[in-house]
Design an enzyme around this catalytic site. Structure first.
Site, PDB file in Angstrom:
ATOM      1  N   CYS A  89      49.932  64.889  87.943  1.00  0.00           N
ATOM      2  CA  CYS A  89      50.541  65.769  86.941  1.00  0.00           C
ATOM      3  C   CYS A  89      49.515  66.658  86.251  1.00  0.00           C
ATOM      4  O   CYS A  89      49.757  67.177  85.163  1.00  0.00           O
ATOM      5  CB  CYS A  89      51.307  64.951  85.900  1.00  0.00           C
TER       6      CYS A  89
ATOM      7  N   HIS B  33      44.778  71.543  75.824  1.00  0.00           N
ATOM      8  CA  HIS B  33      46.205  71.249  75.829  1.00  0.00           C
ATOM      9  C   HIS B  33      47.031  72.441  75.346  1.00  0.00           C
ATOM     10  O   HIS B  33      48.174  72.620  75.759  1.00  0.00           O
ATOM     11  CB  HIS B  33      46.494  70.004  74.987  1.00  0.00           C
TER      12      HIS B  33
ATOM     13  N   GLU C  31      43.203  58.723  84.770  1.00  0.00           N
ATOM     14  CA  GLU C  31      42.495  59.888  84.231  1.00  0.00           C
ATOM     15  C   GLU C  31      41.078  59.544  83.776  1.00  0.00           C
ATOM     16  O   GLU C  31      40.352  60.405  83.299  1.00  0.00           O
ATOM     17  CB  GLU C  31      43.282  60.496  83.062  1.00  0.00           C
TER      18      GLU C  31
END
Length: 758
Positions: free
Chosen positions: A676, A364, A605
């Site tokens: 995304c 991230h 996900e």
């Protein structure tokens, strides 16, 4: 053998340089295995020869002088085959080659094992004995184990030693290069600022100081504060401890005397080391000495020494300044592990690049760096980062390289790359106000992923048509406690107002995995399969309700909010979240707020969610694929682990098949589907997703112009032909090669990596 292995690994891991490492290895193994010779041959890269670098038993004058190629001798054969060779009498082997001046002609028994790090043979570890005999299986297994354990330490010691030979200031090297994993594309030239974790003795960067008196004063202040703390604890526990137990506090205080640790630290500072670096060196050295001792009581004193060191270091770090990290112009931040919280503490205007020792290009932190447009390299596990503070470097985010103290020639070559980057950026800027429409008229909405306030203006400038993912955890990460409902409402309102009437998709709090809150720690053996995302917030409805209320209030009078639920694996989670949303809605309406129910969606996900799309369609308004985590779970690859980063392949046939299936299933229920993940930010990946039938692509603002330019340069027919070719292929590397060739044939190669200096 196990105890010997433990001692060797412990001692070697704290040795100061490669020669010390090798010396320890050969001495310990020779004594522990009761063999007459132990030697280490290491590969010298320029000559491609294996040089005798350390030996216990052979002629010491031969060390550093004799060498073999990979085609010479049994040592060369071990290296070439990359497997052990165990011989009763080495002289009778056809490959035997006598190394003159070493004295090895006296020895017959031979066992050699390769030293391998990241698939590369670094050298060969050898034991020898005069008697003709074959080393038994246990001995061979032990040497193989030692070699595997020490390969990484030796590799790290080699690069650390090389970098240590360069002076702290004003000296150029021969473009010393370190390899990592590309995190965010781009090039940066600047000076390093090392960010050390709080109270971590092993992570203190090395720095010289010109103000010795001030550093000594800082150290003595921190020392006195620790002494005061120990005295307070001692006094508080005086009535509860026996006299001999109470005496332990006196031992602690004596260890801090001027004639003990404190005196050594001051001596180091007087030699020009800054206080934190001097403390780290002294504590590490003393702890290492205690740890080597055979007596268990004395060996435990290593823990006491390190504990005292951490206490003093904490006060030194507290005294040295504010939480915000100060950067020079074109500062390049280097950390043991980058986190979103660290990024929130730096000046974005001065930040030119990021380097993380741990993590991968799909962590991230790397995703945020791409969002911010900051060149980044991750997973530089062999980087001696503590020695880099203040050093000039070139960071290459395309290839994942870092050059320390580069030559003027290399700097000029990379300045040319920077100039080309600026030209491409200027050309792409002309597309900001134009739609992402193929040459045959197919329209593809391009949204952005945001998390920081700065993302908003950057995204709007580049023509974003909405927010496909707003990471609400970022405001939580940069605080010392949970933000209030009002604080959250203000943050969310800014995002919604900036994009109104365009859609803004807010993901509910997604912590866990590699996203931790300092005030709400989650410690787990396997965090990516643990308590994260919706699992946390449904277990804490008070957190979920406050956040939902803040979102609904922020949306009052605007109406462009979409709420997205992360890490969904079952319909029960969706039902529970919907019930809490309805409850928050009723509460706010009763309180007088004019709020309406927004669109609600789930992130796909987790593989389990892929096979429940039709069920989700009855409960939600849209779905959004989080391709980063979906890829991670499909391929069983921890995206933060640099050791397996090469196995994280977005163009893996299984990943592409799942993405195509999701788009097809969503169309059956006329459910809007977007994506995304980082695959949408790749120009080639965007073409495939568009051809699959995704309704919108969401990406970082930095890549949006590149994706838009790619879409405007092709027809939907071309994209579908490309997808058809790709879906018939069964090898990720071949798919990647096809994508690269396709971009080149379309005249879009400038949208990928530029031609880089070698």
């Amino acid at each position: 053998m196990l105890e010997l292995l433990r001692k060797i690994v412990q001692e070697v891991s704290t040795a100061p340089d490669v020669d010390a490492v090798l010396g320890l290895i050969v001495r310990r193994i020779q004594r522990g295995m009761k063999t007459e010779v132990c030697s280490v041959f290491l590969l010298d890269a320029p000559s491609q020869r294996f040089v005798l670098r350390a030996s216990q038993g052979l002629n010491r004058k031969a060390v550093g002088r004799v060498s073999l190629s990979s085609s010479e001798g049994i040592v060369g054969m071990v290296a070439k085959r990359a497997e052990p060779i165990n011989l009763e009498d080495a002289e009778t082997h056809p490959a035997f080659y006598l190394l003159k001046d070493t004295g090895e002609e006296r020895f017959h028994a031979f066992l050699g094992v390769p030293i391998i790090h990241q698939k590369q043979v670094l050298g060969v570890l050898v034991v020898q004995q005069q008697n003709c005999r074959r080393y038994d299986e246990a001995e061979e297994a032990f040497l193989v184990t030692i070699s595997a354990q020490l390969a990484g330490v030796i590799a790290h010691a080699q690069v650390t030693g090389a970098i240590s030979k360069i002076a702290w200031k004003h000296q150029k090297s021969i473009d010393h290069r370190f390899e990592g994993i590309p995190g965010a594309p781009g090039v940066a030239i600047g000076r390093v600022v090392v960010v050390a974790p709080l109270a971590d003795i092993d992570a203190v960067p090395e720095k010289a100081t010109d103000d010795i008196a001030q550093e000594i004063a800082r150290f003595e202040t921190a020392l006195e504060r620790v002494r005061a703390d120990i005295r307070k604890v001692s006094a508080r526990l005086a009535k509860r401890l026996r006299h001999d137990e109470q005496a332990l506090f006196e031992v602690y205080l004596r260890m801090l005397d001027d004639n003990a640790l404190a005196g050594e630290v001051v001596a180091q500072i007087k030699q020009g080391n800054w206080a934190q670096g001097a403390l780290s060196a002294v504590i590490t050295s003393n702890a290492r000495q205690f740890a080597r001792m055979d007596d268990p009581y004395l060996r435990e004193r290593a823990t006491d020494v390190r504990d005292l060191g951490r206490r003093v270091l904490a006060y030194l770090q507290e005294e040295s300044g504010s939480k915000r990290i100060e950067l020079p112009e074109n500062g390049i931040l280097v950390a043991d592990e980058l986190s979103p919280a660290v990024l929130g503490e730096v000046s974005a205007e001065k930040l030119a690049g990021l380097v993380s020792v741990l993590g991968s290009g799909n962590s991230h932190a790397a995703i945020l760096a791409r969002s911010m447009g900051i060149p980044t390299v991750m997973g530089m596990v062999d980087l001696p980062y503590r020695q880099l503070d203040g050093r000039e470097v070139i960071l290459d985010g395309y290839s994942g390289r870092l050059y320390v103290d580069p030559s003027e020639e290399l700097i000029q070559a990379y300045r040319e790359v920077l100039r080309e980057q600026e030209e491409v950026a200027a050309e792409l800027a002309t597309l900001n106000d134009l739609p992402a429409k193929t040459i045959d008229g197919s329209r593809m909405p391009l949204w952005v992923n945001t998390g920081l306030i700065a993302d908003v203006s950057r995204s709007l400038e580049r023509g974003a048509e909405g927010i496909g993912l707003y990471r609400t955890e970022i405001p939580f990460m940069v605080r010392d406690f949970f933000p209030s409902e009002y604080e959250q409402m203000q943050i969310y309102r800014r995002q919604l107002e900036a994009f109104a009437p365009l859609p803004v998709t807010m993901r509910t709090l997604d912590i866990g995995g590699d996203k931790a809150l300092p005030y709400f720690p989650i410690k787990e053996e396997n965090p990516f399969l643990g308590w994260r995302g919706i699992r946390v917030t449904l277990d804490h409805p008070e957190i979920f309700l406050v956040q939902i209320r803040a979102m609904l209030r922020a949306n009052e009078g605007l109406g462009n909010l979409r709420i997205m639920l992360p890490m969904i694996t079952s319909v029960n989670e969706v039902d529970e979240a919907n019930n809490l949303l309805d409850r928050a809605l009723i509460e706010l309406q009763e309180e007088g707020y004019v709020v309406a129910r927004p669109s609600v969606g789930v992130m796909i996900e987790v593989p389990a969610a892929v096979y429940q799309l039709r069920r989700f369609a009855k409960r939600v308004d849209f779905i959004s694929v989080g391709s980063n985590d979906l890829t991670q779970y499909l391929l069983a690859v921890d995206r933060n682990n640099p050791r397996v980063a090469g196995l994280y392949v977005p163009y893996h046939p299984a990943v592409l098949k799942v993405l195509e299936d999701i788009a097809r299933e969503a169309r059956k229920d006329k459910l809007q589907v977007s994506i995304c993940g980082e695959m949408a930010a790749d120009p080639g990946g965007a073409l495939l997703l568009m051809a699959m039938g995704y309704d919108a692509l969401s990406m970082n603002a930095t890549n949006l112009p590149r994706v838009k330019s790619t879409i405007r340069s092709v027809s939907m027919v071309q994209a579908k032909v490309l997808l058809d070719k790709v879906m018939r292929m069964d090898d990720a590397d071949k798919i990647q090669a096809l994508m690269t060739e396709t971009m080149k044939s379309l005249g879009l190669s400038q949208l990928s990596s530029p031609v880089l200096p070698e």
